[in-house]
Design a protein around this motif. Sequence first.
Motif, PDB file in Angstrom:
ATOM      1  N   GLY A 293       0.825  -1.202   0.000  1.00 29.66           N
ATOM      2  CA  GLY A 293       0.000   0.000   0.000  1.00 29.66           C
ATOM      3  C   GLY A 293       0.858   1.249   0.000  1.00 29.66           C
ATOM      4  O   GLY A 293       2.029   1.214   0.390  1.00 29.66           O
TER       5      GLY A 293
ATOM      6  N   PHE B 245       0.215   5.325   1.208  1.00 34.38           N
ATOM      7  CA  PHE B 245      -0.730   6.240   1.830  1.00 34.38           C
ATOM      8  C   PHE B 245      -0.531   7.652   1.288  1.00 34.38           C
ATOM      9  O   PHE B 245       0.389   8.367   1.704  1.00 34.38           O
TER      10      PHE B 245
ATOM     11  N   ALA C 236      -8.884  -1.857   6.578  1.00 35.00           N
ATOM     12  CA  ALA C 236      -9.046  -0.744   5.643  1.00 35.00           C
ATOM     13  C   ALA C 236     -10.070  -1.065   4.567  1.00 35.00           C
ATOM     14  O   ALA C 236     -10.629  -0.155   3.941  1.00 35.00           O
TER      15      ALA C 236
ATOM     16  N   SER D 224      -5.889   6.761   2.104  1.00 34.48           N
ATOM     17  CA  SER D 224      -5.781   5.328   1.813  1.00 34.48           C
ATOM     18  C   SER D 224      -6.824   4.920   0.781  1.00 34.48           C
ATOM     19  O   SER D 224      -7.251   3.768   0.748  1.00 34.48           O
TER      20      SER D 224
ATOM     21  N   TYR E 116      -5.565   2.094  -1.609  1.00 33.64           N
ATOM     22  CA  TYR E 116      -5.335   0.875  -0.833  1.00 33.64           C
ATOM     23  C   TYR E 116      -6.649   0.306  -0.310  1.00 33.64           C
ATOM     24  O   TYR E 116      -6.908  -0.896  -0.440  1.00 33.64           O
ATOM     25  N   SER E 117      -7.497   1.157   0.265  1.00 34.00           N
ATOM     26  CA  SER E 117      -8.790   0.695   0.770  1.00 34.00           C
ATOM     27  C   SER E 117      -9.632   0.105  -0.342  1.00 34.00           C
ATOM     28  O   SER E 117     -10.332  -0.896  -0.151  1.00 34.00           O
TER      29      SER E 117
ATOM     30  N   ALA F 284       4.543   2.244   2.509  1.00 27.68           N
ATOM     31  CA  ALA F 284       3.233   2.871   2.672  1.00 27.68           C
ATOM     32  C   ALA F 284       3.315   4.220   3.369  1.00 27.68           C
ATOM     33  O   ALA F 284       2.560   5.146   3.058  1.00 27.68           O
ATOM     34  N   ASP F 285       4.239   4.342   4.317  1.00 22.87           N
ATOM     35  CA  ASP F 285       4.308   5.534   5.167  1.00 22.87           C
ATOM     36  C   ASP F 285       5.745   6.044   5.207  1.00 22.87           C
ATOM     37  O   ASP F 285       6.452   5.914   6.202  1.00 22.87           O
TER      38      ASP F 285
ATOM     39  N   LYS G 199      -2.643   9.754   9.364  1.00 25.52           N
ATOM     40  CA  LYS G 199      -1.584   9.603   8.349  1.00 25.52           C
ATOM     41  C   LYS G 199      -0.962  10.941   8.018  1.00 25.52           C
ATOM     42  O   LYS G 199      -1.635  11.958   7.982  1.00 25.52           O
TER      43      LYS G 199
END
Length: 264
Positions: A96, A98, A146, A154, A157-158, A198-199, A264
């Motif tokens: 993912g 974000f 998610a 997201s 990704y969600s 992702a982050d 996030k």
Amino acid sequence: MNPRLKNRFVIITGASSGLGEALAYKVAESGGNLLLLARRKERLARISKEINEKYHVSSSYYELDVRNLKEVEETFQIITKEYERIDVLVNNAGFGIFQSVEDASLSEMQAMFEVNVYGLIACTKMVLPKMRQQKEGHIINIASQAGKMATPKSSFYSSTKHAVIGFTNSLRMEVMDQSIFVTAVNPGPIRTNFFEQADTSGKYVKNIDRWMLRPEDVAKKIVRAMLTNKREINLPWWMESASRLYRLAPALFEKVARKAFFQK
């Protein structure tokens, strides 16, 4: 431990690190034989060697990028020819990023759907004929909380995890009369290298650090459920409770939990 796994054959995608690696060791502890799939062949080789030496079960590995559907087809054709049976498939490969819809690129969107959704479905299609032939099997799809409760940054990704849950629920009904079990796993944040991509800012991990799940704990619950008719595994319990409230009253929940959503 899960005695049902003794001498069974379990395929795990995304097995070179994180939850996939933790699952491999837990399956081996239960006496299950492993077929490990991931892009990083050298890591798979190390994990497979450790499992063979420590648990004395069969552990093979195959280099595979589930984003490449032709490669998925070719790899699973080899596997289904070499092995008489496949008892469990864990579709764990995924990633993912974000970012807001505006900031995320279309190529990132495409990659997430290709890995998280198309690759998962392709792997499932490859094992279903074998499971139908042997009149039993278990498909375990790693989705996410998610997929039940979307949050800002997201969206892509969600969306992929919503798709995984929808696919899993439909597949379950398609094969329910063939003794093939289908389970969705919906964890909250797990302490793995998933967040390195992702982050990248580290902000999200810092904000939720005390709530993150250990991959070993998640793997333990998944392995215990293997070869049982378990519909879903939802972790942690309080996040699943929140997602249920969200589905009952989404507008109210978004208003009340607005601050929590913007982590996030």
